[in-house]
Design a protein around this motif. Structure first.
Motif, PDB file in Angstrom:
ATOM      1  N   GLU A 182       0.838  -1.200   0.000  1.00  0.00           N
ATOM      2  CA  GLU A 182       0.000   0.000   0.000  1.00  0.00           C
ATOM      3  C   GLU A 182       0.871   1.247   0.000  1.00  0.00           C
ATOM      4  O   GLU A 182       1.866   1.334   0.723  1.00  0.00           O
ATOM      5  N   MET A 183       0.508   2.221  -0.840  1.00  0.00           N
ATOM      6  CA  MET A 183       1.245   3.487  -0.853  1.00  0.00           C
ATOM      7  C   MET A 183       0.955   4.261   0.428  1.00  0.00           C
ATOM      8  O   MET A 183      -0.201   4.385   0.842  1.00  0.00           O
ATOM      9  N   ILE A 184       2.013   4.778   1.032  1.00  0.00           N
ATOM     10  CA  ILE A 184       1.890   5.480   2.306  1.00  0.00           C
ATOM     11  C   ILE A 184       2.065   6.977   2.089  1.00  0.00           C
ATOM     12  O   ILE A 184       3.025   7.414   1.439  1.00  0.00           O
ATOM     13  N   ALA A 185       1.132   7.758   2.618  1.00  0.00           N
ATOM     14  CA  ALA A 185       1.308   9.210   2.626  1.00  0.00           C
ATOM     15  C   ALA A 185       2.282   9.548   3.752  1.00  0.00           C
ATOM     16  O   ALA A 185       1.993   9.294   4.926  1.00  0.00           O
ATOM     17  N   PHE A 186       3.437  10.062   3.399  1.00  0.00           N
ATOM     18  CA  PHE A 186       4.450  10.297   4.439  1.00  0.00           C
ATOM     19  C   PHE A 186       5.026  11.704   4.343  1.00  0.00           C
ATOM     20  O   PHE A 186       5.001  12.340   3.283  1.00  0.00           O
ATOM     21  N   LYS A 187       5.545  12.162   5.479  1.00  0.00           N
ATOM     22  CA  LYS A 187       6.237  13.451   5.528  1.00  0.00           C
ATOM     23  C   LYS A 187       7.699  13.307   5.128  1.00  0.00           C
ATOM     24  O   LYS A 187       8.258  14.164   4.441  1.00  0.00           O
ATOM     25  N   ASN A 188       8.320  12.227   5.625  1.00  0.00           N
ATOM     26  CA  ASN A 188       9.752  12.052   5.412  1.00  0.00           C
ATOM     27  C   ASN A 188      10.098  10.582   5.267  1.00  0.00           C
ATOM     28  O   ASN A 188       9.432   9.715   5.852  1.00  0.00           O
ATOM     29  N   GLU A 189      11.137  10.302   4.506  1.00  0.00           N
ATOM     30  CA  GLU A 189      11.774   8.989   4.505  1.00  0.00           C
ATOM     31  C   GLU A 189      13.023   9.107   5.364  1.00  0.00           C
ATOM     32  O   GLU A 189      13.889   9.964   5.117  1.00  0.00           O
ATOM     33  N   LEU A 190      13.095   8.259   6.371  1.00  0.00           N
ATOM     34  CA  LEU A 190      14.151   8.328   7.371  1.00  0.00           C
ATOM     35  C   LEU A 190      14.941   7.024   7.398  1.00  0.00           C
ATOM     36  O   LEU A 190      14.502   6.004   6.870  1.00  0.00           O
ATOM     37  N   ALA A 191      16.091   7.058   8.024  1.00  0.00           N
ATOM     38  CA  ALA A 191      16.868   5.835   8.233  1.00  0.00           C
ATOM     39  C   ALA A 191      17.687   5.959   9.504  1.00  0.00           C
ATOM     40  O   ALA A 191      18.122   7.057   9.884  1.00  0.00           O
ATOM     41  N   VAL A 192      17.871   4.815  10.153  1.00  0.00           N
ATOM     42  CA  VAL A 192      18.722   4.716  11.340  1.00  0.00           C
ATOM     43  C   VAL A 192      19.632   3.512  11.159  1.00  0.00           C
ATOM     44  O   VAL A 192      19.171   2.422  10.831  1.00  0.00           O
ATOM     45  N   ILE A 193      20.914   3.708  11.375  1.00  0.00           N
ATOM     46  CA  ILE A 193      21.865   2.607  11.323  1.00  0.00           C
ATOM     47  C   ILE A 193      22.181   2.170  12.747  1.00  0.00           C
ATOM     48  O   ILE A 193      22.540   2.995  13.599  1.00  0.00           O
ATOM     49  N   VAL A 194      22.013   0.872  12.984  1.00  0.00           N
ATOM     50  CA  VAL A 194      22.280   0.282  14.293  1.00  0.00           C
ATOM     51  C   VAL A 194      23.535  -0.583  14.176  1.00  0.00           C
ATOM     52  O   VAL A 194      23.659  -1.394  13.263  1.00  0.00           O
ATOM     53  N   SER A 195      24.463  -0.387  15.103  1.00  0.00           N
ATOM     54  CA  SER A 195      25.671  -1.206  15.163  1.00  0.00           C
ATOM     55  C   SER A 195      25.586  -2.099  16.393  1.00  0.00           C
ATOM     56  O   SER A 195      25.372  -1.605  17.513  1.00  0.00           O
ATOM     57  N   ARG A 196      25.734  -3.416  16.199  1.00  0.00           N
ATOM     58  CA  ARG A 196      25.608  -4.371  17.308  1.00  0.00           C
ATOM     59  C   ARG A 196      26.760  -5.362  17.247  1.00  0.00           C
ATOM     60  O   ARG A 196      27.008  -5.983  16.216  1.00  0.00           O
ATOM     61  N   SER A 197      27.460  -5.508  18.349  1.00  0.00           N
ATOM     62  CA  SER A 197      28.637  -6.369  18.383  1.00  0.00           C
ATOM     63  C   SER A 197      28.255  -7.805  18.705  1.00  0.00           C
ATOM     64  O   SER A 197      27.126  -8.093  19.136  1.00  0.00           O
ATOM     65  N   ALA A 198      29.202  -8.712  18.508  1.00  0.00           N
ATOM     66  CA  ALA A 198      28.962 -10.134  18.757  1.00  0.00           C
ATOM     67  C   ALA A 198      28.597 -10.403  20.210  1.00  0.00           C
ATOM     68  O   ALA A 198      27.871 -11.358  20.514  1.00  0.00           O
ATOM     69  N   SER A 199      29.070  -9.563  21.128  1.00  0.00           N
ATOM     70  CA  SER A 199      28.746  -9.753  22.548  1.00  0.00           C
ATOM     71  C   SER A 199      27.512  -8.968  22.975  1.00  0.00           C
ATOM     72  O   SER A 199      27.139  -8.976  24.145  1.00  0.00           O
ATOM     73  N   GLY A 200      26.857  -8.265  22.021  1.00  0.00           N
ATOM     74  CA  GLY A 200      25.580  -7.617  22.311  1.00  0.00           C
ATOM     75  C   GLY A 200      25.629  -6.134  22.585  1.00  0.00           C
ATOM     76  O   GLY A 200      24.580  -5.520  22.797  1.00  0.00           O
ATOM     77  N   ALA A 201      26.810  -5.516  22.568  1.00  0.00           N
ATOM     78  CA  ALA A 201      26.869  -4.059  22.713  1.00  0.00           C
ATOM     79  C   ALA A 201      26.176  -3.420  21.518  1.00  0.00           C
ATOM     80  O   ALA A 201      26.263  -3.927  20.392  1.00  0.00           O
ATOM     81  N   ILE A 202      25.491  -2.310  21.745  1.00  0.00           N
ATOM     82  CA  ILE A 202      24.679  -1.730  20.671  1.00  0.00           C
ATOM     83  C   ILE A 202      24.727  -0.210  20.707  1.00  0.00           C
ATOM     84  O   ILE A 202      24.745   0.406  21.775  1.00  0.00           O
ATOM     85  N   GLU A 203      24.793   0.382  19.517  1.00  0.00           N
ATOM     86  CA  GLU A 203      24.777   1.836  19.361  1.00  0.00           C
ATOM     87  C   GLU A 203      23.945   2.177  18.134  1.00  0.00           C
ATOM     88  O   GLU A 203      23.898   1.412  17.169  1.00  0.00           O
ATOM     89  N   THR A 204      23.308   3.357  18.152  1.00  0.00           N
ATOM     90  CA  THR A 204      22.606   3.831  16.965  1.00  0.00           C
ATOM     91  C   THR A 204      23.228   5.137  16.488  1.00  0.00           C
ATOM     92  O   THR A 204      23.670   5.963  17.292  1.00  0.00           O
ATOM     93  N   TYR A 205      23.265   5.296  15.178  1.00  0.00           N
ATOM     94  CA  TYR A 205      23.660   6.570  14.591  1.00  0.00           C
ATOM     95  C   TYR A 205      22.453   7.508  14.610  1.00  0.00           C
ATOM     96  O   TYR A 205      21.308   7.071  14.760  1.00  0.00           O
TER      97      TYR A 205
END
Length: 385
Positions: A182-205
Motif C-alpha cells: 500500500e502506498m503510504i502518505a508520508f512526511k519524510n523517509e528516514l533511516a537509522v543505522i544500528v551497530s551491534r557487536s557479537a557480545s551484544g553491545a549496541i549503538e545507533t547513529y
C-alpha cells in the motif's frame, strides 16, 4: 584473538563500493582481507590482500572461499545462504549470520517478519508470480491502485521497485515472486543505522533524512541529522532498536522508515550491512559506519556514533544519455569548496543512474551544508568520454 598485523583473515563477499570503503578501515588497522566478487574490475580488487573472482551465488565458490578466512562478512545480500550455513557449522564465524540473512534476503519473508513481531510496516500482499498478482487485479481482490510493486529478491538501487497506477504498468516486469504494498502518505523517509557487536553491545547513529530522485527511485541526498522534531527522532531510534533486537544481527543494520502524516514510524525495509544512508559518517561522524561494522563483527568496543558536524551526502550517478568510459566533469570546482569531499568508487564504465561515487559536505550550519550540497549536485557531472 590478535586481529592486527597478524595471520588473522577477514573475508568479504562482494567487492563493490561498500567493500572498498570497508577496506579503508581494515587498511587503517592492518587487518588482512580476502575478497570474492564476480568481476575482475571490482573496486575492491586493488585494496585487499587477496582477491578472488567468482560467483557469490554458487555454493562451491562461496564455500571454498569461506574456508580460507577466520571471519566472513558481506557487502551485498545476494549470496549463497546454504554455503554460509555450512561454513558456520564448520566453525567459520559468519556475521551477520545466515539465520539473519534468510529473514532479510527475501522481501516477502522480511515483511512477514515484521508482522510476526508487531513491527509497524505498510500493509502488503505476497504473490508467487506476477501472473498471480495480475489475477488478483482482474478479479478486484485484495489489491487496489495505486500501489508499490516490489520484486521479492534481487532488487537494488531503485531496481525491483515500481509505482503501479494502472494494470498496464505491470507490463514488462519479471514474472517472479513479488509483493504489492500500500502506498503510504508520508512526511519524510528516514533511516537509522544500528551497530551491534557479537557480545551484544549496541549503538545507533543519528536519524537521517533521505531525499529521492523522482525518476530513478534512488537517494539523491542523505541529510544528518534529519530535520525533524526530537520526539520523532527518539521514536525512530526506538523502532530501529526493536528491529535490531528481533533480527539479533551482528554488524550493521540499516533500518529505512517512513514518518507518516500522523507522525507514526513505519519500517520500509532493512539492509544487514553498511548502507548508502551512512556514507556521510566517513567525514561527519566520530566513527564511520564502516569502522563500526569492523568493530562489531570482531567484537571490539564500538566507536562513538555521534556527529562532529552537520553532514550531507550527495550520490554521484551516471547522467542520462551517457554510457561508456567514465569522465567526471567539474570535479575541480567542487574540490575548491571548503568541507566538500568526493569519493570515487573506481567503476570505469558509466551508464544512466549507475552509482559511481558520492560527495560528502560537512558544515557547522545545516542550512549552509544543504545549500552547498545543491551546488555540488548541479556542478559535478558523471558523463562518458
Amino acid at each position: 584473538m590478535n586481529f592486527f598485523s597478524s595471520d588473522f583473515k577477514l573475508g568479504i563477499l562482494g567487492g563493490g563500493q561498500l567493500g572498498k570503503m570497508l577496506l579503508y578501515e581494515t587498511r587503517k588497522f592492518d587487518i588482512q582481507t580476502y575478497v570474492l566478487d564476480p568481476s575482475d574490475e571490482a573496486p575492491c580488487a586493488i585494496g585487499c590482500n587477496k582477491f578472488y573472482q567468482g560467483s557469490l551465488t554458487d555454493f562451491d565458490t562461496v564455500y571454498e572461499f569461506g574456508k580460507k578466512v577466520d571471519v566472513l562478512t558481506f557487502e551485498i545480500e545476494m549470496v549463497n545462504i546454504e554455503a554460509l550455513e555450512r561454513l558456520e557449522q564448520e566453525g567459520v564465524k559468519v556475521y551477520p549470520s545466515p539465520t539473519t540473512l534468510k529473514q532479510i534476503q527475501n522481501k516477502g519473508f522480511q515483511k512477514d517478519f515484521y508482522t510476526r513481531h508487531n513491527i509497524p510496516t505498510a500493509p502488503y500482499k505476497r504473490f508467487a508470480t506476477l501472473a498471480e498478482l495480475k489475477g488478483h487485479l482482474e478479479s478486484d481482490r485484495d489489491v487496489t491502485f495505486p500501489f508499490i510493486w516490489k520484486s521479492a529478491e534481487f532488487g537494488y538501487d531503485g531496481n525491483g521497485v515500481k509505482v503501479i497506477r494502472k494494470a498496464a504498468d505491470l507490463d514488462g516486469l519479471p514474472d517472479a515472486e513479488c509483493i504489492s504494498e500500500e502506498m503510504i502518505a508520508f512526511k519524510n523517509e528516514l533511516a537509522v543505522i544500528v551497530s551491534r557487536s557479537a557480545s551484544g553491545a549496541i549503538e545507533t547513529y543519528p536519524v537521517v533524512e533521505m531525499e529521492f530522485h523522482p525518476e530513478a527511485n534512488q537517494v539523491e541526498y542523505v541529510i544528518c541529522p534529519a530535520r525533524i522534531p526530537e520526539e520523532i527522532s527518539q521514536k525512530a531510534r526506538q523502532v530501529a532498536l526493536e528491529v535490531s533486537r528481533r533480527f539479533d544481527h551482528v554488524g550493521l543494520l540499516a533500518v529505512e522508515m517512513f514518518q507518516t502524516q500522523d507522525d507514526e514510524i513505519l519500517v520500509n525495509e532493512v539492509a544487514p550491512r553498511p548502507h548508502n544512508s551512512g556514507h556521510y559518517s566517513i567525514e561527519a561522524s566520530y566513527t564511520s559506519q564502516f569502522e563500526n561494522h569492523i568493530r562489531a563483527i570482531l567484537d571490539l568496543p564500538l566507536g562513538n556514533t555521534n556527529s562532529k558536524l552537520a553532514g550531507i551526502m550527495v550520490n554521484l550517478v551516471g547522467a542520462e544519455g551517457f554510457s561508456g568510459n567514465v569522465k567526471y566533469e567539474n570535479i575541480e570546482q567542487i574540490l575548491d569548496i571548503p568541507g566538500v569531499t568526493p569519493h570515487i568508487y573506481g567503476k570505469k564504465q558509466t551508464r544512466p543512474f549507475r552509482k559511481m561515487g558520492h560527495v560528502t559536505i560537512v558544515n557547522e550550519d545545516m542550512a549552509k551544508a544543504r545549500s552547498i550540497a545543491e551546488t555540488v549536485k548541479n556542478t559535478i557531472k558523471v558523463v562518458s568520454e
